[in-house]
Scaffold this active site. Structure first.
Site, PDB file in Angstrom:
ATOM      1  CD  GLU A 179      -2.107  -4.441   1.453  1.00 41.52           C
ATOM      2  OE1 GLU A 179      -0.983  -4.012   1.765  1.00 41.52           O
ATOM      3  OE2 GLU A 179      -3.180  -3.927   1.829  1.00 41.52           O
ATOM      4  CB  CYS A 239      -2.663  -0.453   2.247  1.00 41.31           C
ATOM      5  SG  CYS A 239      -3.377  -1.375   3.589  1.00 41.31           S
TER       6      CYS A 239
END
Lengths: 514, 514
Positions: free
Chosen positions: B251, B288
């Site tokens: 990710e 994120c």
């Protein structure tokens, strides 16, 4: 003399060119196909589950409507017997209908709903809902060895379309006429079912460049492939080197090791010898699940087994292989095997006088000699198989531990054997996608539980199957919607569950309304 | 002066070295760790689902038992406030317990049974049963920005262990003391729960070589990573270049685009400005899911919105970033943004005098100028965000179409806006893993429906999530058993369903016995 940028099919039984000329797609044509598939995707993915299911059923019907002409052309292009091709057509059609039923039932999309808790402390819990959505246009490569069931309308194409993706199929150059006929069934079904024109497209060609252009095209979002390790690995590397890497679901064959435990042969020498001989020679040995390597644990029946097996193989006639290239590779593989130390040439079957006809071959060696020549563990695509004598359980376990990834492994044994060799199963689980007990790896059942896959180098995607209903998941990805009003949600996730599908509602599976 | 091959943590609030020296794992130590993980895997994967669930619960308890000392060390290493770290510890513990509950319930393994039809014509149907099994030892990379919830005991490690895999964690060099303390909780739980020694291991290091050796080791079968695009892509390429390629679940961050539709701001200017300012600056913008890019459709409230948002940002104090390196990158990103044509420097927040403290920054530009400078669309990790004025629906749709893959997208609008911009949602579905309506992308709910993922370059594995219960599936693969007797089958697939799990029995979901 044929036209430039066109190619013709070759009849492997005669090495003669067959009628019909097929355009080798150039880079512009491939670009156009992907652009059409991309445009079609936006329409096709929004079709109702019932429309997509009806479309798949319609494709199946249209393939059947092609009648015997399809089987006859396919026979000429592949040298596979008509009866086999009739069976394969049935499998192809049933596979399309099975995927239609999966789409119609609808629960495969893994709907999940976690409802809001607005007064949760310290922060409110939002409403979040999850489902699978299609990846986008997919490139599918037809395989040579199943010109219907793993080719233009095979499991890859069926699962791609079932997932809601559009598809550009690269037809296998060994059966371009078959591919074109099957494609015509899709084009008719697209018209009848009012699907967008680019939902399915076929591109043809007898060069690697066609497939390479397709996989490198930015519009393609995944790849389905069945074929050789070299071909699959090359596509995998190309796909990973793209500016946007994409998943490659390549099934690249396997030696499908067999283990014959000490008690297995008692009273069953004849059965197992006949079954293995059949499995080794089925379809001229051109099956991904062909058993190419067996470990035979020494017992008082070992010699009788080899004698019976040799008789069976000696008596079996095999015909032409699919292409001259495949035959050449097979012959080379046999020659390589014969040069290895301590390999006994156990039996040779019958072949015809057709130019690409080959005979079945079986070989025997000891575990010691097998260990000295690692090439003996490699697949030789065709009706050949090597039998390795082992003396101890330790040798069996070590042989299993030394295996690379394979699609299947098969174990023959009595109930006592199977319990006594529990450790063998523990090892095989780490090596293969399917373990068969007292059966044969060929004959892959198309069902919900099938896994046709396995660890690398059997595939490039061990977390998936290319056969069975779970194959659909290869072409979908999860998305979640947070704080959507009911009207904005897709049908699968609306409060009143209009599709009546199974959903994970706050962690509990149910078909309830929310 | 510190020992050779050891490193120390740095307090980002002071740039001073912290106490404690941590061994930089060398290639032999990494090799030993993977070998231990491999040996442990054969034992751990055979543990009952209840043993594994109890172990995960025990790890959670042991982390809590570390008490405030863990939070204090973590605070020194990361400059994140104690209250935030307390919340993050809660999340980490709840996550472990959630995975324990998933394992205890047991249905995640996707059990499927197709029973035999021995008299089927033309060939009998064999009994075939399917389930998911663990992949093997997994390498997990701790992330810097969630030193507890995405680090040593984070979602990756929890889902790896829940899936039945063993794990070697590469601790993030920004918080080695925290990593070591959390690791000690695992080691205690391993002992208490009688798990094999190599079930969990931590290796540390402040060089890329440590992670590279780990990912290249043939014993590692998958990789979990949260971090930068550069780091994730490098591991992805390494993993694909191995003799046996392995999946990398990386990710790699995202700009998390926001769309503010024309009616969104009416009566909500204050709310949305406050919400966005909070989301942009949360955790010094080091999330994120930080919203780094917003498209604001022109309305009569636009100017008021920018005024209010600027006031909010001006008033917000942000502290030190996680590392000096991250601060340097952030400052560089701000400088790059300011050099772009037509970018207005809208507001600057407050920062402290601490050496790595930064101020929040927001910028404004037009869609025309935004289009001229593609770098403006790139993530600048930290509390900065750019707002792009659009005039027409066409511009909004084009901006969405031009997006790369992101983890989230957020849309603000009235019900009428949302229906009017249905096309925007159709585009965003192809670009992201999660779409938020009238909410904020930060604050990722750990639940069954969460998708924390998305198309490349947000991740290297768009078909998975790294947060939520579905994350467990990343570390498992399907296997099927053909013609097994009941005694040979794993508990999940035995006829009488001893685990009482949901199974797909001949195509129908049920908890029935077969």
């Amino acid at each position: 003399m044929h036209k430039e940028n066109y190619f013709q099919a070759i009849n492997p039984s005669t090495n003669q060119l067959l009628g019909g000329e097929f355009k080798i797609a150039n880079i512009n044509e491939i670009d156009n196909a992907v652009k059409k598939a991309t445009a079609a995707f936006d329409i096709y993915r929004k079709k109702s589950t019932h429309s997509i299911a009806d479309f798949l059923d319609c494709v199946a019907d249209e393939i059947l409507s092609l009648g015997d002409a399809l089987l006859e052309r396919c026979h000429l292009e592949t040298a596979l017997p008509l009866a086999r091709l009739q069976g394969e057509r049935g499998r192809t059609i049933n596979q399309l209908k099975l995927f239609a039923s999966v789409v119609r039932e609808g629960s495969w999309i893994d709907a999940r709903i976690d409802t809001a808790i607005p007064d949760r402390s310290p922060i409110p819990k939002p409403d979040i809902r999850h489902m699978l959505i299609p990846l986008g246009p997919v490139a599918v490569f037809g395989a040579s060895n199943f010109p219907l069931a793993f080719s233009v309308a095979g499991g890859d194409t069926a699962s791609v379309l079932a997932a809601g993706c559009t598809v550009v199929v690269k037809g296998h150059p060994a059966h371009p006429g078959t591919s074109e006929m099957v494609a015509s069934a899709f084009y008719k079904a697209i018209e009848k079912c009012d699907m967008p024109e680019g939902t399915f497209q076929l591109v043809q060609g007898n060069t690697n460049a066609v497939g390479e252009h397709l996989v490198k095209h930015s519009g393609i979002k995944a790849v389905g492939f069945t074929g050789s390790f070299g071909g699959g690995k090359a596509l995998f590397d190309l796909a990973n080197a793209r500016p946007e890497p994409i998943p490659v679901f390549a099934e690249m064959g396997s030696t499908n090791p067999v283990f014959i435990l000490p008690g297995a042969l008692e009273g069953k020498t004849e059965d197992i010898a006949a079954g293995l001989a059949g499995s080794i020679t089925l379809g001229v040995g051109q099956f991904c699940t062909n058993p190419g390597l067996s470990f035979v644990q020494k017992s008082e029946y070992t010699n009788q087994f080899y004698e019976t097996l040799s008789e069976k193989i000696n008596a079996i006639s095999t015909g032409s292989m699919l292409t001259g290239g495949i035959k050449k590779m097979y012959d080379q593989g046999i020659q390589n095997t014969l040069t290895k130390e301590g390999v006994e040439d156990l039996a040779i079957g019958k072949s015809s006088t057709e130019p690409n006809s080959v005979a079945a071959r079986i070989f025997r060696t000891t575990i010691e000699n097998f260990s000295k020549s690692p090439e003996l563990a490699e697949e030789n695509f065709g009706p050949s198989s090597i039998f390795v004598d082992t003396q101890t359980k330790g040798q069996i376990l070590e042989a299993a531990n030394n295996l690379e990834g394979h699609i299947t492994a098969t174990v023959f044994g009595t109930d006592a054997d199977l319990m006594n060799y529990k450790g063998l199963f523990d090892i095989l689980e780490k090596k293969v996608g399917r373990i068969v007990v007292n059966g044969y790896p060929t004959g892959v059942e198309v069902c919900h539980s099938m896994v046709h896959g396995g660890p690398y180098p059997a595939t490039t995607a061990s977390q998936s199957t290319s056969v069975g209903t779970n194959a659909i998941k290869r072409f979908a990805r999860p998305i979640c919607y947070q704080n959507y009003s009911d009207i904005l949600l897709p049908a699968a996730l609306k409060n009143d569950n209009p599709l009546s599908i199974w959903r994970l509602l706050n962690g509990e599976l149910s078909k309830n309304k929310n």
